[in-house]
Scaffold this motif. Structure first.
Motif, PDB file in Angstrom:
ATOM      1  N   GLU A  25       0.824  -1.221   0.000  1.00 58.07           N
ATOM      2  CA  GLU A  25       0.000   0.000   0.000  1.00 58.07           C
ATOM      3  C   GLU A  25       0.851   1.262   0.000  1.00 58.07           C
ATOM      4  OE1 GLU A  25      -2.655  -0.528   3.310  1.00 58.07           O
ATOM      5  OE2 GLU A  25      -3.788  -2.105   2.265  1.00 58.07           O
ATOM      6  N   LYS A  26       2.060   1.169   0.549  1.00 53.86           N
ATOM      7  CA  LYS A  26       3.013   2.284   0.536  1.00 53.86           C
ATOM      8  C   LYS A  26       4.401   1.693   0.712  1.00 53.86           C
ATOM      9  CE  LYS A  26       2.573   3.189   5.485  1.00 53.86           C
ATOM     10  NZ  LYS A  26       2.213   4.114   6.525  1.00 53.86           N
ATOM     11  N   MET A  27       5.442   2.477   0.415  1.00 51.47           N
ATOM     12  CA  MET A  27       6.793   1.950   0.559  1.00 51.47           C
ATOM     13  C   MET A  27       7.103   1.837   2.048  1.00 51.47           C
ATOM     14  SD  MET A  27      10.127   2.671  -1.593  1.00 51.47           S
ATOM     15  CE  MET A  27      11.708   1.948  -1.174  1.00 51.47           C
ATOM     16  N   GLN A  28       7.265   0.596   2.489  1.00 51.75           N
ATOM     17  CA  GLN A  28       7.495   0.331   3.905  1.00 51.75           C
ATOM     18  C   GLN A  28       8.150  -1.027   4.077  1.00 51.75           C
ATOM     19  OE1 GLN A  28       3.658   0.023   5.924  1.00 51.75           O
ATOM     20  NE2 GLN A  28       2.718  -0.691   4.032  1.00 51.75           N
ATOM     21  N   GLY A  29       8.780  -1.200   5.221  1.00 55.23           N
ATOM     22  CA  GLY A  29       9.443  -2.452   5.520  1.00 55.23           C
ATOM     23  C   GLY A  29       8.867  -3.093   6.763  1.00 55.23           C
ATOM     24  N   ILE A  30       9.134  -4.396   6.888  1.00 53.64           N
ATOM     25  CA  ILE A  30       8.683  -5.124   8.072  1.00 53.64           C
ATOM     26  C   ILE A  30       9.728  -6.160   8.449  1.00 53.64           C
ATOM     27  CG2 ILE A  30       7.410  -6.916   6.825  1.00 53.64           C
ATOM     28  CD1 ILE A  30       5.265  -6.338   9.137  1.00 53.64           C
ATOM     29  N   TRP A  31       9.860  -6.396   9.727  1.00 54.29           N
ATOM     30  CA  TRP A  31      10.735  -7.438  10.245  1.00 54.29           C
ATOM     31  C   TRP A  31       9.860  -8.331  11.094  1.00 54.29           C
ATOM     32  CZ3 TRP A  31      14.851  -6.115  14.513  1.00 54.29           C
ATOM     33  CH2 TRP A  31      15.414  -7.295  15.013  1.00 54.29           C
ATOM     34  N   LEU A  32       9.547  -9.532  10.608  1.00 53.69           N
ATOM     35  CA  LEU A  32       8.798 -10.479  11.417  1.00 53.69           C
ATOM     36  C   LEU A  32       9.783 -11.085  12.398  1.00 53.69           C
ATOM     37  CD1 LEU A  32       5.888 -12.592  10.854  1.00 53.69           C
ATOM     38  CD2 LEU A  32       7.901 -13.841  11.633  1.00 53.69           C
ATOM     39  N   SER A  33       9.572 -10.800  13.686  1.00 52.25           N
ATOM     40  CA  SER A  33      10.506 -11.239  14.727  1.00 52.25           C
ATOM     41  C   SER A  33       9.731 -11.897  15.864  1.00 52.25           C
ATOM     42  CB  SER A  33      11.282 -10.030  15.266  1.00 52.25           C
ATOM     43  OG  SER A  33      10.394  -9.146  15.915  1.00 52.25           O
ATOM     44  N   ALA A  34      10.462 -12.417  16.826  1.00 48.08           N
ATOM     45  CA  ALA A  34       9.824 -13.051  17.982  1.00 48.08           C
ATOM     46  C   ALA A  34       8.911 -12.056  18.705  1.00 48.08           C
ATOM     47  CB  ALA A  34      10.889 -13.584  18.937  1.00 48.08           C
ATOM     48  N   SER A  35       9.296 -10.782  18.719  1.00 46.41           N
ATOM     49  CA  SER A  35       8.519  -9.794  19.478  1.00 46.41           C
ATOM     50  C   SER A  35       7.187  -9.414  18.825  1.00 46.41           C
ATOM     51  CB  SER A  35       9.355  -8.534  19.726  1.00 46.41           C
ATOM     52  OG  SER A  35       9.626  -7.896  18.499  1.00 46.41           O
ATOM     53  N   ASN A  36       7.060  -9.589  17.494  1.00 48.13           N
ATOM     54  CA  ASN A  36       5.794  -9.220  16.853  1.00 48.13           C
ATOM     55  C   ASN A  36       5.107 -10.403  16.157  1.00 48.13           C
ATOM     56  OD1 ASN A  36       7.205  -9.600  14.453  1.00 48.13           O
ATOM     57  ND2 ASN A  36       7.438  -7.417  14.041  1.00 48.13           N
ATOM     58  N   ARG A  37       5.660 -11.583  16.325  1.00 46.06           N
ATOM     59  CA  ARG A  37       5.126 -12.781  15.657  1.00 46.06           C
ATOM     60  C   ARG A  37       3.640 -12.991  15.944  1.00 46.06           C
ATOM     61  NH1 ARG A  37       7.256 -16.897  13.205  1.00 46.06           N
ATOM     62  NH2 ARG A  37       9.380 -16.466  13.848  1.00 46.06           N
ATOM     63  N   ASN A  38       3.220 -12.851  17.205  1.00 46.17           N
ATOM     64  CA  ASN A  38       1.812 -13.093  17.547  1.00 46.17           C
ATOM     65  C   ASN A  38       0.865 -12.133  16.847  1.00 46.17           C
ATOM     66  OD1 ASN A  38       2.575 -15.212  19.154  1.00 46.17           O
ATOM     67  ND2 ASN A  38       2.513 -14.036  21.057  1.00 46.17           N
ATOM     68  N   THR A  39       1.332 -10.933  16.554  1.00 46.83           N
ATOM     69  CA  THR A  39       0.508  -9.944  15.862  1.00 46.83           C
ATOM     70  C   THR A  39       0.527 -10.173  14.349  1.00 46.83           C
ATOM     71  OG1 THR A  39       1.120  -8.341  17.555  1.00 46.83           O
ATOM     72  CG2 THR A  39       0.160  -7.461  15.538  1.00 46.83           C
ATOM     73  N   LEU A  40       1.713 -10.420  13.795  1.00 49.17           N
ATOM     74  CA  LEU A  40       1.861 -10.495  12.343  1.00 49.17           C
ATOM     75  C   LEU A  40       1.540 -11.859  11.736  1.00 49.17           C
ATOM     76  CD1 LEU A  40       5.092  -8.365  11.832  1.00 49.17           C
ATOM     77  CD2 LEU A  40       2.700  -7.650  11.679  1.00 49.17           C
ATOM     78  N   GLU A  41       1.862 -12.932  12.450  1.00 52.88           N
ATOM     79  CA  GLU A  41       1.669 -14.276  11.905  1.00 52.88           C
ATOM     80  C   GLU A  41       0.228 -14.530  11.429  1.00 52.88           C
ATOM     81  OE1 GLU A  41       4.198 -17.885  12.846  1.00 52.88           O
ATOM     82  OE2 GLU A  41       4.225 -16.565  11.114  1.00 52.88           O
ATOM     83  N   PRO A  42      -0.801 -14.101  12.173  1.00 55.51           N
ATOM     84  CA  PRO A  42      -2.168 -14.336  11.698  1.00 55.51           C
ATOM     85  C   PRO A  42      -2.498 -13.613  10.376  1.00 55.51           C
ATOM     86  CG  PRO A  42      -2.177 -13.782  14.038  1.00 55.51           C
ATOM     87  CD  PRO A  42      -0.785 -13.548  13.528  1.00 55.51           C
TER      88      PRO A  42
END
Length: 168
Positions: free
Chosen positions: A84-101
């Motif tokens: 949707e816009k130029m952006q980055g993401i790091w799927l890590s242990a700290s955000n896995r529960n939010t991002l994985e779904p």
């Protein structure tokens, strides 16, 4: 170091003296050798904007599902949001529960279950592709320094690609 050399080399060629293949070879080398990311993919948006499809893959085994990297963009999920816009993401242990779904099962099967970086690339306000990278082979953890370098290299790649398009 390798990353600094590659960043400088891309900067020197922002005049459009590299073609797409040579530019991407530099960027992928920077991610693979300079940052130490084992598997790197650059996926291009298809002409109908319905999917992201691998254009360049480095470090994945010949039989790896990552070589068939293709993500449907017609449904809403983590990767469609990234576009949707130029952006980055790091799927890590700290955000896995939010991002994985937000990652559909089929995409997770394609990527594996480790941490990863991803960043969308926009040219002239339009999404053209996405970089994906992880450390699948040695399972080494990703860290803040690598994430910053990954984003910096993606931004430099976008600059280089914008200059390539101007040349056409």
């Amino acid at each position: 170091d390798v990353l600094s050399q590659i960043m400088a080399e891309i900067a020197v060629h922002l005049d459009g003296t590299l073609d797409l293949h040579d530019m991407m070879a530099l960027v992928l080398k920077g991610m693979h050798e300079g940052i130490g990311l084992n598997r790197v993919v650059f996926a291009l948006m298809t002409a109908d904007r319905g999917a992201l499809k691998a254009k360049y893959v480095v470090g994945a085994e010949p039989n790896s599902p990552l070589r068939q990297f293709q993500i449907d963009m017609t449904t809403r999920h983590l990767f469609s949001r990234l576009m949707e816009k130029m952006q980055g993401i790091w799927l890590s242990a700290s955000n896995r529960n939010t991002l994985e779904p937000m990652i559909p099962f089929g995409i997770r099967q394609l990527l594996g279950h480790g941490e990863f970086f991803a960043m969308s690339v926009f040219l002239h306000g339009k999404p053209i592709g996405l970089f994906y990278a992880d450390r699948k082979h040695d399972g080494g953890a990703l860290d803040e320094q690598r994430y910053l370098e990954f984003k910096q290299l993606c931004l430099r790649a976008a600059e280089g690609l914008a200059h390539l398009l101007k040349k056409k």
